[in-house]
Design a protein around this motif. Structure first.
Motif, PDB file in Angstrom:
ATOM      1  N   UNK A   1       3.550   7.255   7.700  1.00 34.27           N
ATOM      2  CA  UNK A   1       4.162   5.935   7.604  1.00 34.27           C
ATOM      3  C   UNK A   1       5.383   5.850   8.522  1.00 34.27           C
TER       4      UNK A   1
ATOM      5  N   UNK B   1      -5.732   9.371   3.929  1.00 33.95           N
ATOM      6  CA  UNK B   1      -6.434   8.368   3.131  1.00 33.95           C
ATOM      7  C   UNK B   1      -7.768   8.014   3.775  1.00 33.95           C
TER       8      UNK B   1
ATOM      9  N   UNK C   1     -17.495   9.617   1.491  1.00 38.68           N
ATOM     10  CA  UNK C   1     -18.157   8.441   2.061  1.00 38.68           C
ATOM     11  C   UNK C   1     -17.186   7.275   2.201  1.00 38.68           C
TER      12      UNK C   1
ATOM     13  N   UNK D   1       6.682  -2.395  10.968  1.00 38.13           N
ATOM     14  CA  UNK D   1       5.546  -1.765  11.641  1.00 38.13           C
ATOM     15  C   UNK D   1       5.846  -1.444  13.111  1.00 38.13           C
TER      16      UNK D   1
ATOM     17  N   UNK E   1     -10.537  -0.870   2.448  1.00 39.36           N
ATOM     18  CA  UNK E   1     -11.883  -0.899   3.036  1.00 39.36           C
ATOM     19  C   UNK E   1     -11.816  -1.416   4.471  1.00 39.36           C
TER      20      UNK E   1
ATOM     21  N   UNK F   1      -9.447  -1.126   6.466  1.00 40.81           N
ATOM     22  CA  UNK F   1      -8.815  -0.097   7.315  1.00 40.81           C
ATOM     23  C   UNK F   1      -9.621   1.196   7.345  1.00 40.81           C
ATOM     24  N   UNK F   2     -10.879   1.120   6.912  1.00 42.82           N
ATOM     25  CA  UNK F   2     -11.790   2.255   6.992  1.00 42.82           C
ATOM     26  C   UNK F   2     -11.307   3.470   6.206  1.00 42.82           C
ATOM     27  N   UNK F   3     -10.629   3.231   5.088  1.00 44.07           N
ATOM     28  CA  UNK F   3     -10.240   4.355   4.235  1.00 44.07           C
ATOM     29  C   UNK F   3     -11.430   4.760   3.360  1.00 44.07           C
ATOM     30  N   UNK F   4     -11.379   5.995   2.833  1.00 48.74           N
ATOM     31  CA  UNK F   4     -12.413   6.419   1.900  1.00 48.74           C
ATOM     32  C   UNK F   4     -12.035   5.962   0.486  1.00 48.74           C
TER      33      UNK F   4
ATOM     34  N   UNK G   1     -10.868   7.520  -2.022  1.00 47.33           N
ATOM     35  CA  UNK G   1      -9.560   8.003  -2.463  1.00 47.33           C
ATOM     36  C   UNK G   1      -8.450   7.099  -1.917  1.00 47.33           C
ATOM     37  N   UNK G   2      -8.542   6.766  -0.633  1.00 44.71           N
ATOM     38  CA  UNK G   2      -7.550   5.874  -0.031  1.00 44.71           C
ATOM     39  C   UNK G   2      -7.544   4.509  -0.705  1.00 44.71           C
TER      40      UNK G   2
ATOM     41  N   UNK H   1      -5.658   4.909  -3.999  1.00 39.39           N
ATOM     42  CA  UNK H   1      -4.224   5.071  -3.741  1.00 39.39           C
ATOM     43  C   UNK H   1      -3.598   3.733  -3.359  1.00 39.39           C
TER      44      UNK H   1
ATOM     45  N   UNK I   1     -13.704  -1.201  -3.651  1.00 42.62           N
ATOM     46  CA  UNK I   1     -14.364  -0.298  -2.698  1.00 42.62           C
ATOM     47  C   UNK I   1     -15.869  -0.542  -2.682  1.00 42.62           C
ATOM     48  N   UNK I   2     -16.488  -0.671  -3.859  1.00 42.73           N
ATOM     49  CA  UNK I   2     -17.939  -0.781  -3.905  1.00 42.73           C
ATOM     50  C   UNK I   2     -18.443  -2.217  -3.741  1.00 42.73           C
TER      51      UNK I   2
ATOM     52  N   UNK J   1     -16.634  -4.783  -2.091  1.00 41.59           N
ATOM     53  CA  UNK J   1     -15.581  -5.454  -1.325  1.00 41.59           C
ATOM     54  C   UNK J   1     -16.033  -6.779  -0.726  1.00 41.59           C
TER      55      UNK J   1
ATOM     56  N   UNK K   1       1.914   1.210   4.113  1.00 38.26           N
ATOM     57  CA  UNK K   1       1.094   2.424   4.052  1.00 38.26           C
ATOM     58  C   UNK K   1      -0.181   2.261   4.881  1.00 38.26           C
ATOM     59  N   UNK K   2      -0.738   1.061   4.888  1.00 40.56           N
ATOM     60  CA  UNK K   2      -1.965   0.826   5.655  1.00 40.56           C
ATOM     61  C   UNK K   2      -1.670   0.603   7.136  1.00 40.56           C
ATOM     62  N   UNK K   3      -0.386   0.700   7.517  1.00 40.86           N
ATOM     63  CA  UNK K   3       0.029   0.544   8.917  1.00 40.86           C
ATOM     64  C   UNK K   3      -0.327  -0.838   9.458  1.00 40.86           C
ATOM     65  N   UNK K   4      -0.148  -1.871   8.606  1.00 38.22           N
ATOM     66  CA  UNK K   4      -0.352  -3.250   9.050  1.00 38.22           C
ATOM     67  C   UNK K   4       0.990  -3.965   9.127  1.00 38.22           C
TER      68      UNK K   4
END
Lengths: 204, 204, 204
Positions: A139, A148, A200, B142, C29, C31-34, C36-37, C40, C81-82, C84, C140-143
């Motif tokens: 960050x 993540x 995944x 950012x 989703x 931001x292409x996180x898995x 776990x991301x 979080x 996540x599932x 979205x 955190x998502x860098x946006x």
């Protein structure tokens, strides 16, 4: 055999801090920071997770009574700054980092359990302690938070802390719970390093 | 002559907050934020460093008993929003910012020393108080955290806080330690402004 | 009629957390996180604002005594996540989010007022509680932090918390102050959703 949590943390915190600090210093060099930035990022990576844990749990921040941990973090940042290409190329660093992850995650979980919190928070604080510094590092360095997104990294902390919590709340002796959680977190992370495992993703 | 730390902080905190808030507001305008974003970023820049310091040291957050400091931060954000091109062009702002940096860094170091912490933490908290708000500003906006990359900025806080710590722990009267640290931090930052000094970087 | 603040918060915190967690999971989703991301980011979005509020006010962090709120946040992250694309397309989510914003903002203001703080801080903590999680999510998502840039979002929290503060400090019964603040925050946010209102920007 009894396990003295405070003693163990006093011994392992500086080691974990040094290893994590190396990764913070390397990110700083890649982001063209100066040596001051490298040391700042090293300290944030090394103690960020445990600091947020202690603040949320309303406990004294662990490194305020332990300057050695901060000195080790500073040393890691300075070494990464001057020897970054060497450090970056070292495969053993990834394995040392896996040890650090396992130790910090279970230590964070054990500290939370010792304060009498809900099992859910024992697991969450374990993951936070193991991975929070890495997220803070990304960050502050204005990078996408890699952990993540990729690899079994946080997941290793989660499974290890989860196992610790199950054993702890089952009444298993603390030393067994601690050692089992750490071992599982380390093995899972190590396997991910060797086999390139990752979680995944959803298709956005 | 005795130095009343609380009195000094009560006097200088609002001034430092206002100056730092201007820089937060200017960054907000550059990042196309609205006036709400400008005020938020102004407050974060102005009091972010001292807030993290107080939370880590487990002290009451300084501005909760000092609404004037927050009003000054809000004023800085609003002024920067409406007069940003004027404020941005003002060279004296850089010098006011250098004064703010010097004051906040030594004030943070002195507060930490007064709580009986290790000299290492006195220096770290001085740097954190002086520069943490600027890092938070860049993280929220950012942007790459400029002060970890460029100029003698954090370094001025580090040297000033270090000198304060040496003098304080040598038993030099507090007012001399405070004034010396502040002067050195300000002069070093001023010289960097005039001569364009910066720290070396590693070659990634 | 009396208003039991603790009871209300116990009831509404899980609902607000779930709705906010959905938005965190959707950003993850994108931001292409898995997964776990996603969880979080869902937790950070859901409880980030209230957590910072409690730490600054030196109060026990609210969710440590309320695991249900965290379970709701986790559920929101997993669902986002599932599912979205479904969640993302749902217009009602925006309205549920507006309800969450209104509830959290006034609840944060009321908690601060009940601790005897200055009206300025009552309003600030209301805005922080309502919007801090969303800012943390974007950091955190860098946006770029969207809510500092677009729409009447934080402004709705500000006006609602401001009205609550005026009524509270005027001696109006707490339940009226609470309900009025919430209603105004919700209506303002709803109107912005319908009419596409936003704040003016400065020309950089």
């Amino acid at each position: 055999m009894t396990l003295d949590l405070d003693l163990i943390l006093t011994l392992v915190n500086p080691v974990g801090a040094f290893v994590f600090a190396l990764s913070g210093g390397i990110v700083a060099v890649r982001n063209k920071m100066d040596i001051f930035g490298a040391v700042v990022l090293a300290i944030i990576t090394a103690v960020g997770g445990g600091t947020i844990r202690d603040i949320i749990l309303n406990q004294p921040v662990f490194w305020l009574s332990d300057p050695l941990t901060i000195w080790c973090a500073i040393a890691g940042g300075v070494i990464a700054f001057f020897l970054h290409s060497l450090v970056d190329a070292l495969k053993p660093i990834r394995w040392a980092d896996a040890v650090g992850l396992a130790i910090f995650a279970i230590a964070g979980a054990a500290k939370t359990a010792s304060l009498g919190h809900d099992p859910l928070f024992v697991v969450i604080m374990g993951v936070l302690t193991g991975t929070g510094g890495g997220v803070l590092r990304d960050v502050v360095a204005n990078r996408d938070p890699l952990l993540l997104k990729e690899d079994i990294y946080a997941t290793a902390a989660l499974v290890g802390a989860g196992l610790y919590a199950v054993l702890h709340f089952s009444g298993v002796p603390e030393s067994w719970a601690f050692a089992s959680g750490m071992l599982v977190a380390f093995v899972l992370r190590g396997a991910a390093l060797i086999f390139g495992w990752h979680l995944p993703k959803s298709q956005p």
